[in-house]
Design a protein around this motif. Structure first.
Motif, PDB file in Angstrom:
ATOM      1  N   GLY A   1      -2.187   6.306  -9.638  1.00  0.00           N
ATOM      2  CA  GLY A   1      -1.657   4.972  -9.925  1.00  0.00           C
ATOM      3  C   GLY A   1      -0.177   4.988 -10.238  1.00  0.00           C
ATOM      4  O   GLY A   1       0.375   5.989 -10.703  1.00  0.00           O
ATOM      5  N   ARG A   2       0.447   3.820  -9.977  1.00  0.00           N
ATOM      6  CA  ARG A   2       1.860   3.597 -10.289  1.00  0.00           C
ATOM      7  C   ARG A   2       1.961   2.618 -11.455  1.00  0.00           C
ATOM      8  O   ARG A   2       0.988   1.968 -11.827  1.00  0.00           O
ATOM      9  CB  ARG A   2       2.595   3.050  -9.066  1.00  0.00           C
ATOM     10  N   THR A   3       3.150   2.475 -11.984  1.00  0.00           N
ATOM     11  CA  THR A   3       3.363   1.560 -13.104  1.00  0.00           C
ATOM     12  C   THR A   3       2.880   0.155 -12.750  1.00  0.00           C
ATOM     13  O   THR A   3       3.215  -0.390 -11.703  1.00  0.00           O
ATOM     14  CB  THR A   3       4.854   1.509 -13.475  1.00  0.00           C
ATOM     15  N   GLY A   4       2.050  -0.404 -13.643  1.00  0.00           N
ATOM     16  CA  GLY A   4       1.562  -1.759 -13.435  1.00  0.00           C
ATOM     17  C   GLY A   4       0.271  -1.851 -12.655  1.00  0.00           C
ATOM     18  O   GLY A   4      -0.358  -2.927 -12.629  1.00  0.00           O
ATOM     19  N   GLU A   5      -0.147  -0.770 -11.988  1.00  0.00           N
ATOM     20  CA  GLU A   5      -1.386  -0.795 -11.232  1.00  0.00           C
ATOM     21  C   GLU A   5      -2.575  -0.549 -12.157  1.00  0.00           C
ATOM     22  O   GLU A   5      -2.437  -0.003 -13.257  1.00  0.00           O
ATOM     23  CB  GLU A   5      -1.351   0.243 -10.114  1.00  0.00           C
ATOM     24  N   TYR A   6      -3.767  -0.956 -11.675  1.00  0.00           N
ATOM     25  CA  TYR A   6      -4.996  -0.755 -12.430  1.00  0.00           C
ATOM     26  C   TYR A   6      -5.820   0.369 -11.781  1.00  0.00           C
ATOM     27  O   TYR A   6      -5.969   0.399 -10.545  1.00  0.00           O
ATOM     28  CB  TYR A   6      -5.813  -2.048 -12.478  1.00  0.00           C
ATOM     29  N   VAL A   7      -6.305   1.283 -12.601  1.00  0.00           N
ATOM     30  CA  VAL A   7      -7.073   2.429 -12.104  1.00  0.00           C
ATOM     31  C   VAL A   7      -8.331   2.596 -12.974  1.00  0.00           C
ATOM     32  O   VAL A   7      -8.405   2.103 -14.103  1.00  0.00           O
ATOM     33  CB  VAL A   7      -6.237   3.720 -12.154  1.00  0.00           C
ATOM     34  N   LYS A   8      -9.302   3.304 -12.416  1.00  0.00           N
ATOM     35  CA  LYS A   8     -10.520   3.624 -13.173  1.00  0.00           C
ATOM     36  C   LYS A   8     -10.315   4.932 -13.935  1.00  0.00           C
ATOM     37  O   LYS A   8      -9.776   5.902 -13.380  1.00  0.00           O
ATOM     38  CB  LYS A   8     -11.707   3.744 -12.237  1.00  0.00           C
ATOM     39  N   VAL A   9     -10.732   4.912 -15.203  1.00  0.00           N
ATOM     40  CA  VAL A   9     -10.568   6.085 -16.071  1.00  0.00           C
ATOM     41  C   VAL A   9     -11.907   6.356 -16.773  1.00  0.00           C
ATOM     42  O   VAL A   9     -12.566   5.442 -17.270  1.00  0.00           O
ATOM     43  CB  VAL A   9      -9.455   5.853 -17.111  1.00  0.00           C
TER      44      VAL A   9
ATOM     45  N   PRO B   1       4.400   2.317 -18.262  1.00  0.00           N
ATOM     46  CA  PRO B   1       5.602   3.045 -17.829  1.00  0.00           C
ATOM     47  C   PRO B   1       5.701   4.460 -18.383  1.00  0.00           C
ATOM     48  O   PRO B   1       6.311   5.348 -17.765  1.00  0.00           O
ATOM     49  CB  PRO B   1       6.754   2.178 -18.316  1.00  0.00           C
ATOM     50  N   ASP B   2       5.104   4.737 -19.569  1.00  0.00           N
ATOM     51  CA  ASP B   2       5.217   6.081 -20.166  1.00  0.00           C
ATOM     52  C   ASP B   2       4.120   7.032 -19.669  1.00  0.00           C
ATOM     53  O   ASP B   2       4.037   8.167 -20.130  1.00  0.00           O
ATOM     54  CB  ASP B   2       5.177   5.984 -21.699  1.00  0.00           C
TER      55      ASP B   2
ATOM     56  N   PRO C   1       8.215  -5.366  -2.220  1.00  0.00           N
ATOM     57  CA  PRO C   1       8.854  -4.650  -3.326  1.00  0.00           C
ATOM     58  C   PRO C   1       8.820  -3.143  -3.090  1.00  0.00           C
ATOM     59  O   PRO C   1       7.883  -2.606  -2.485  1.00  0.00           O
ATOM     60  CB  PRO C   1       7.996  -5.027  -4.542  1.00  0.00           C
ATOM     61  N   ALA C   2       9.865  -2.491  -3.535  1.00  0.00           N
ATOM     62  CA  ALA C   2       9.905  -1.027  -3.396  1.00  0.00           C
ATOM     63  C   ALA C   2       8.791  -0.398  -4.228  1.00  0.00           C
ATOM     64  O   ALA C   2       8.511  -0.816  -5.353  1.00  0.00           O
ATOM     65  CB  ALA C   2      11.264  -0.500  -3.855  1.00  0.00           C
ATOM     66  N   GLN C   3       8.134   0.587  -3.652  1.00  0.00           N
ATOM     67  CA  GLN C   3       7.059   1.275  -4.360  1.00  0.00           C
ATOM     68  C   GLN C   3       7.645   2.225  -5.402  1.00  0.00           C
ATOM     69  O   GLN C   3       8.585   2.968  -5.138  1.00  0.00           O
ATOM     70  CB  GLN C   3       6.210   2.075  -3.369  1.00  0.00           C
ATOM     71  N   THR C   4       7.069   2.153  -6.605  1.00  0.00           N
ATOM     72  CA  THR C   4       7.490   3.092  -7.643  1.00  0.00           C
ATOM     73  C   THR C   4       6.759   4.417  -7.462  1.00  0.00           C
ATOM     74  O   THR C   4       5.761   4.510  -6.747  1.00  0.00           O
ATOM     75  CB  THR C   4       7.184   2.515  -9.032  1.00  0.00           C
ATOM     76  N   ALA C   5       7.248   5.429  -8.121  1.00  0.00           N
ATOM     77  CA  ALA C   5       6.630   6.753  -8.002  1.00  0.00           C
ATOM     78  C   ALA C   5       5.242   6.762  -8.647  1.00  0.00           C
ATOM     79  O   ALA C   5       4.961   6.014  -9.586  1.00  0.00           O
ATOM     80  CB  ALA C   5       7.518   7.794  -8.675  1.00  0.00           C
ATOM     81  N   VAL C   6       4.361   7.615  -8.118  1.00  0.00           N
ATOM     82  CA  VAL C   6       3.021   7.774  -8.691  1.00  0.00           C
ATOM     83  C   VAL C   6       3.160   8.437 -10.059  1.00  0.00           C
ATOM     84  O   VAL C   6       3.750   9.508 -10.183  1.00  0.00           O
ATOM     85  CB  VAL C   6       2.126   8.610  -7.759  1.00  0.00           C
ATOM     86  N   LEU C   7       2.614   7.763 -11.104  1.00  0.00           N
ATOM     87  CA  LEU C   7       2.716   8.305 -12.458  1.00  0.00           C
ATOM     88  C   LEU C   7       1.517   9.179 -12.818  1.00  0.00           C
ATOM     89  O   LEU C   7       1.658  10.180 -13.525  1.00  0.00           O
ATOM     90  CB  LEU C   7       2.853   7.164 -13.468  1.00  0.00           C
TER      91      LEU C   7
END
Length: 333
Positions: free
Chosen positions: A302-310, A325-326, A268-274
């Motif tokens: 992280g990108r849309t749909g990815e999981y990151v530590k916060v 997405p927002d 799948p095409a990679q989405t932009a880093v949000l």
């Protein structure tokens, strides 16, 4: 599905006994003797053995011995199921004779206008099981893109005891052990009682789309309507439900022109880093009737749909969140 059946007997003697009842004129008899004319007498009904029909089985043929032997082997089709009857009329027979080199003006037809042909049946043959299995599977062919039904395991003939008058073949689907293969179990009912079963295995081939490189596609390049073409091909595996062209997907290797592109060659095409590392983010959790928000710091990009530590700004607690997405993040509960 009712199937008539009678005992297996030989009908050659029955044909020979008809010869004495066929009357011909003196001129016609002369033509028959010198080999210039062929006479074919059609009974109203006849019962034959086997699946294949030939002219010599369903008629009495007179003429010179060589042409009688040749005409007797002219094929007239085949039975496809037990108990089936076939009606052969004069135009059909004349057409088969003409296609085999017997001109219509040298053929004299006598007897009935059409002959009803039935098959003697005391054995349910392998071809009967194959035919009923194929007919059964064709019911599902159109909705499952099946384009070929190939028998791969043929059962033995089934010998019926006695002389049953009513034969029914009842097919049902059996789960196949090999992917791409199906098995049809055919139950044979003779006069209302089970006479036996036979399993027939088939290989199914499916119509499905193929993605072909219209030009060389570099590694990392996205698929478009310009650099690929969609063709229809045949495969042993069905097409996935809801298939769509993989436009926008990225090639994971360089693809040469006219090469079929498989799913394993794409990603799948990679989405932009949000969100980026050490960036302030909004932690947001919304449920029916409740909305909770807080500020935090992303410890990963992280990108849309990815999981990151916060890290929560109020409690300093590190939590795992999903990137929305927002640009906000939602705790993974």
């Amino acid at each position: 599905m009712n199937r008539s059946a009678i005992g297996r007997v030989t009908v050659v003697c029955g044909f020979l006994s008809l010869c004495g009842m066929v009357g011909v004129s003196t001129a016609a008899a002369s033509d028959l003797e010198n080999g210039t004319r062929l006479q074919v007498h059609l009974p109203r009904e006849v019962t034959v053995e086997g699946n294949q029909l030939r002219l010599g089985q369903i008629s009495v043929i007179r003429g010179a011995a060589p042409i009688v032997a040749e005409a007797g082997e002219i094929p007239l089709g085949r039975f496809s199921a037990p108990g089936q009857s076939v009606v052969l009329d004069r135009p059909t027979i004349l057409g088969r004779l003409a296609s085999s080199g017997f001109a219509a003006d040298r053929v004299r037809l006598t007897g009935a206008d059409a002959v009803v042909v039935r098959r003697q049946q005391q054995i349910v043959e392998v071809e009967d099981f194959v035919e009923i299995g194929q007919q059964f599977l064709r019911q599902f062919a159109s909705s499952h893109s099946v384009c070929e039904i190939i028998p791969i395991a043929r059962p033995k003939d089934l010998v019926l005891s006695g002389q049953p008058q009513d034969i029914q073949l009842k097919p049902q689907l059996v789960r196949g052990a090999v992917r791409g293969h199906v098995t049809v179990r055919v139950q044979v009912m003779a006069d209302g009682r089970e006479a036996g079963t036979r399993d027939v295995s088939f290989r199914l081939r499916y119509r499905r789309h193929r993605v072909i490189a219209a030009e060389q596609i570099a590694e990392g390049a996205a698929l478009t309507v310009e650099n690929v073409r969609i063709e229809t091909g045949i495969s042993d595996q069905p097409e996935p439900p809801g298939w769509t062209p993989p436009y926008g997907w990225v090639a994971t290797r360089t693809v040469a022109p006219d090469t079929e592109i498989h799913e394993s060659m794409l990603s799948p095409a990679q989405t932009a880093v949000l969100i980026r590392r050490n960036e302030a983010v909004l932690i947001r959790m919304e449920r029916p009737g409740i909305l909770v928000t807080a500020m935090g710091t992303s410890l990963q990009e992280g990108r849309t749909g990815e999981y990151v530590k916060v890290r929560n700004a109020d409690s300093s607690r590190v939590i795992v969140c999903k990137v929305m997405p927002d640009g906000s993040v939602e705790p993974a509960l």
